[in-house]
Design a protein around this motif. Structure first.
Motif, short mmCIF file in Angstrom:
data_model
loop_
_atom_site.label_atom_id
_atom_site.label_comp_id
_atom_site.label_asym_id
_atom_site.label_seq_id
_atom_site.Cartn_x
_atom_site.Cartn_y
_atom_site.Cartn_z
N LEU A 1 -3.68 45.21 84.45
CA LEU A 1 -4.81 44.98 83.55
C LEU A 1 -5.94 46.00 83.73
N ALA A 2 -5.71 47.03 84.56
CA ALA A 2 -6.75 48.03 84.73
C ALA A 2 -6.99 48.80 83.43
N ILE A 3 -5.93 48.99 82.66
CA ILE A 3 -6.04 49.66 81.35
C ILE A 3 -5.49 48.69 80.32
N GLN A 4 -6.30 48.36 79.34
CA GLN A 4 -5.87 47.40 78.31
C GLN A 4 -5.93 48.07 76.95
N GLU B 1 -6.73 48.07 93.44
CA GLU B 1 -7.87 47.78 92.55
C GLU B 1 -9.19 48.17 93.21
#
Lengths: 90, 289
Positions: free
Chosen positions: A22-25, A63
């Motif tokens: 979910l770091a890049i959505q 993260e």
């Protein structure tokens, strides 16, 4: 239960697992595109052939680890400056 | 009054500013396995979603950028409100319910409250980090009650809240919007016609802004201090203002939502945050008692 992950495994997969999560959505319209990112730990594990516990552990470390140590201080300064400019212009 | 109306009215009495019902089937259409309501409560059929203002409106009129996350409104009571709904459903209707999910692990929530809110018709995703916006509440805070009770779902909104008509005009003229303009590091996207065409949210930088003082920040500080060979520098890291602010935030629970600058000029949120002073009259004074 948390699982110890070796530095070798972590270094090999940290960046990739972070970017698959979910770091890049990405969204088409307002629907999440879940092909190469926004994947769950289980989905990442299935694609990389890893145990899900290893993926979770690597993601949790990456993260925080993959950000520069001063990223949080920089962000605090960024917000302070935004507030100053915003209220200065009234 | 039917059960759905009674439950929603009850949620409002307990402090929510809005309430909606989502079907587990709708949520499961989007949520991956392991992150679905029935992964948390076996046999779950419905999710009651409660929404409220994130902060007092005055908190957004402070030149100190920390004021708003120390002035939480609905977030202070959202779990107790959801718990009360859960208790109501169990005691009055005899269906299993629960109001809290196991904790999130880093970026991964156990269950996406945003998704539940969307499916309950309480808002739609926005260009600003895909946050759910509500036309009345702006950027609300959410809590949920998962239940095995089969309830009639409200379903998603049919019209998107974002983009606002003024953002559509701004996009046509300048190919930007207030949120994209203020935070290009985290946000990118395009509008086509009156709809979001695509958007991308980079959470890596955003998380250092939204959780500047948090467990993550503190753990990173600990690592730096542990690796610092100079004892004098190590002491300064441990005892300096950054560490102390981290501790203050962690111990008070004010560890989320510490930014919001992408929405400071959002027309939807500005409208939600704007108050109109009411001149007190003898009638209003009596009403208040």
């Amino acid at each position: 239960m948390a699982k110890y992950v070796s530095p070798e495994l972590y270094n090999k997969y940290a960046r990739q697992i972070l970017e698959m999560g979910l770091a890049i959505q990405c969204y088409e319209g307002t629907t999440a595109v879940r092909e190469t990112s926004s994947l769950s730990d289980q989905e990442i594990a299935d694609r990389l052939g890893l145990d899900v516990e290893d993926v979770t552990e690597i993601r949790c470390i990456a993260e925080i680890d993959l950000l520069p140590a001063d990223a949080w201080l920089e962000s605090d300064n960024w917000k302070r400056e935004k507030a100053r400019k915003h209220f200065k212009k009234g | 009054m039917n059960a759905e109306e009674e439950i929603k009215q009850f949620a409002l009495q307990k402090g929510a500013d809005a309430a909606g019902i989502a079907s587990v089937a709708d949520i499961n259409h989007y949520a991956p396995p392991g992150h679905r309501p029935d992964d948390i409560l076996i046999g779950a059929k419905s999710v009651v979603v409660l929404a409220g203002y994130s902060a007092f409106q005055g908190a957004w009129h402070s030149p100190d950028h920390r004021t708003h996350y120390y002035n939480r409104d609905f977030p202070r009571i959202r779990l107790s409100a959801a718990a009360a709904v859960s208790r109501l459903i169990e005691s009055r209707y005899g269906y299993y319910s629960l109001a809290e999910t196991p904790p999130s692990l880093g970026f991964n929530p156990c269950l996406s409250h945003k998704l539940c809110a969307e499916m309950a018709g309480l808002g739609t995703r926005s260009l600003a980090a895909a946050m759910v916006l509500n036309p009345k509440l702006g950027m609300p805070s959410f809590s949920i009650c998962i239940t095995t009770m089969p309830l009639k779902a409200d379903g998603p909104m049919t019209e998107p809240v974002c983009p606002h008509p003024s953002c559509v005009k701004l996009w046509e003229k300048h190919r930007t919007t207030p949120c994209l303009d203020i935070c290009p590091e985290c946000l990118s996207g395009e509008i086509e016609g009156e709809r979001i065409k695509w958007m991308r949210y980079d959470r890596r930088i955003c998380t250092t802004r939204a959780q500047t003082e948090s467990a993550s920040s503190w753990l990173r500080t600990l690592l730096e201090a542990a690796n610092e060979p100079d004892p004098g520098v190590r002491k300064n890291i441990f005892l300096g203002s950054s560490s102390r602010l981290n501790m203050a935030a962690i111990t008070s629970g004010a560890v989320f939502g510490q930014c919001g600058w992408c929405l400071i000029n959002c027309p939807v949120c500005m409208q939600a945050r704007t108050l109109k002073a009411i001149e007190p009259t003898s009638t209003t004074a009596e009403d208040s008692h």
